[in-house]
Write a protein that holds these residues in place. Structure first.
Motif, mmCIF file in Angstrom:
data_model
loop_
_atom_site.group_PDB
_atom_site.id
_atom_site.type_symbol
_atom_site.label_atom_id
_atom_site.label_comp_id
_atom_site.label_asym_id
_atom_site.label_seq_id
_atom_site.Cartn_x
_atom_site.Cartn_y
_atom_site.Cartn_z
ATOM 1 N N SER A 1 3.005 5.834 -3.295
ATOM 2 C CA SER A 1 4.109 6.596 -3.876
ATOM 3 C C SER A 1 4.286 6.330 -5.366
ATOM 4 O O SER A 1 5.275 6.745 -5.954
ATOM 5 N N ALA A 2 3.342 5.605 -5.985
ATOM 6 C CA ALA A 2 3.295 5.354 -7.436
ATOM 7 C C ALA A 2 4.395 4.428 -7.927
ATOM 8 O O ALA A 2 4.701 4.406 -9.108
ATOM 9 N N HIS A 3 4.993 3.625 -7.046
ATOM 10 C CA HIS A 3 5.960 2.606 -7.467
ATOM 11 C C HIS A 3 5.181 1.293 -7.650
ATOM 12 O O HIS A 3 5.168 0.415 -6.784
ATOM 13 N N LEU A 4 4.531 1.176 -8.795
ATOM 14 C CA LEU A 4 3.547 0.114 -8.983
ATOM 15 C C LEU A 4 4.184 -1.258 -9.160
ATOM 16 O O LEU A 4 3.612 -2.271 -8.739
ATOM 17 N N GLU B 1 -7.198 -7.405 -3.567
ATOM 18 C CA GLU B 1 -7.702 -6.054 -3.830
ATOM 19 C C GLU B 1 -6.568 -5.129 -4.274
ATOM 20 O O GLU B 1 -6.723 -4.331 -5.204
ATOM 21 N N GLY B 2 -5.409 -5.219 -3.601
ATOM 22 C CA GLY B 2 -4.275 -4.383 -3.983
ATOM 23 C C GLY B 2 -3.782 -4.701 -5.382
ATOM 24 O O GLY B 2 -3.439 -3.798 -6.153
ATOM 25 N N ALA C 1 0.824 -1.209 0.000
ATOM 26 C CA ALA C 1 0.000 0.000 0.000
ATOM 27 C C ALA C 1 0.859 1.260 0.000
ATOM 28 O O ALA C 1 0.549 2.252 -0.674
ATOM 29 N N ALA C 2 1.970 1.233 0.773
ATOM 30 C CA ALA C 2 2.859 2.401 0.805
ATOM 31 C C ALA C 2 3.497 2.630 -0.563
ATOM 32 O O ALA C 2 3.584 3.766 -1.049
ATOM 33 N N GLU D 1 4.970 -6.850 -3.802
ATOM 34 C CA GLU D 1 4.596 -7.004 -2.389
ATOM 35 C C GLU D 1 3.234 -7.672 -2.261
ATOM 36 O O GLU D 1 3.034 -8.538 -1.404
ATOM 37 N N TYR D 2 2.276 -7.292 -3.098
ATOM 38 C CA TYR D 2 0.957 -7.918 -3.031
ATOM 39 C C TYR D 2 1.035 -9.396 -3.419
ATOM 40 O O TYR D 2 0.287 -10.234 -2.893
#
Length: 313
Positions: free
Chosen positions: A41-44, A65-66, A36-37, A50-51
């Protein structure tokens, strides 16, 4: 001076406490929280990783969901890149720059958007072709030659304006040397150069740094111990599984041996039954030859039994 020193001391103490608290909370951070963090910060790309880790360790619905949100943001960035490339091919650098900026703002990990934004910002596409030679020399690192080319273009075309990407080649006059001044005398002992509150601040910051280092060392030691315990548990589980496998194999061997023994016993019984049937048939033939009384009925009964036995074989 005293008020400023006190405020600096409070700021250093708050920063050190926040740092130590952050170090203590590091172990409890989940993959969903980190994703989420990074998404915020738009580092997709890193958020998506991470998800994925969160889904692997089954942290809950937050992983799915993420992932869906990040996929939508990345698709939006790709659409903006496509619009920018179309505008760039059509010779509209302004629209292309805006679209690249929108894509990069949505996804900071989009290399195509970043490269296009840098290309259009550092080397605008609307530069007049007369500056192409000077721009190429500047890009290759030939500053003197590029500067000479700029001067030649200005002489040939006085109405032209030097592009922003070439304005850095302009020479600046060296600064005039300041008058030589005498070296300042060192401050007297006990003066404003170094006071005991400054020393106290240094000691407090050093103490907080030591506490943070100690906490980090404890966290690392706990992590090492937990890893060792998990390794031992896995080794013990592997040993139990191996023993269970050996026991199952032993039981299978015993079952096969018992089955073979039963088959051998059944074969012996069948052979004994055949031998008895042959003896009965011999008695039947003997009874027929002797013409004993009651022989035919017994002969039919025994004959039917031996025929059934032969059919079963």
């Amino acid at each position: 001076m005293a008020g400023d020193t006190y405020r600096a001391f409070l700021a250093a103490a708050v920063a050190a406490v926040a740092l130590s608290a952050g170090a203590c909370d590091t172990g409890s951070t989940t993959h969903c929280t980190a994703g989420a963090a990074l998404e915020k910060s738009a580092h997709l790309a890193r958020a998506l990783a991470e998800y994925a880790d969160a889904a692997r360790v089954d942290e809950g619905d937050c992983a799915e969901e993420g992932t869906a949100r990040v996929s939508g943001h990345r698709a939006e960035a790709l659409r903006a890149v496509a619009r920018a490339q179309a505008a760039e091919r059509a010779g509209d650098p302004g629209s292309a720059r805006k679209a690249y900026l929108s894509a990069w703002t949505t996804d900071r990990d989009n290399a195509t958007a970043a490269a296009g934004l840098v290309r259009l910002t550092e080397h605008p596409a609307d530069v007049d072709p007369v500056w192409a030679g000077a721009q190429r020399l500047a890009d290759e690192g030939y500053d003197e030659e590029a500067r000479a080319e700029v001067v030649a273009v200005l002489k040939a075309h006085p109405d032209q304006v030097v592009p922003r990407s070439l304005q850095t080649l302009r020479r600046t006059p060296p600064p005039s040397a300041p008058p030589t001044a005498r070296a300042a005398a060192p401050p007297p002992r006990g003066g404003p150069g170094w006071t005991w509150p400054d020393t106290l601040i240094v000691l407090v910051v050093a103490g907080f740094a030591g506490v943070v280092g100690y906490l980090l060392a404890r966290l690392d030691r706990r992590s090492t111990i937990a890893t060792a315990d998990q390794s031992r548990a896995l080794a013990a589980s592997g040993t139990k599984i191996e023993r269970l496998g050996l026991r199952v194999a032993d039981e299978e061997n015993r079952a096969r041996t018992a089955d073979a023994e039963l088959r051998a016993e059944f074969t012996g019984l069948r052979q004994e039954n055949r031998r008895l049937a042959r003896g009965v048939n011999a008695l039947i033939r003997s009874a027929r030859q002797s013409g004993a009384e009651g022989g035919p009925s017994h002969v039919r009964y025994l004959r039917s039994e031996t025929d059934d036995e032969d059919g079963a074989q």
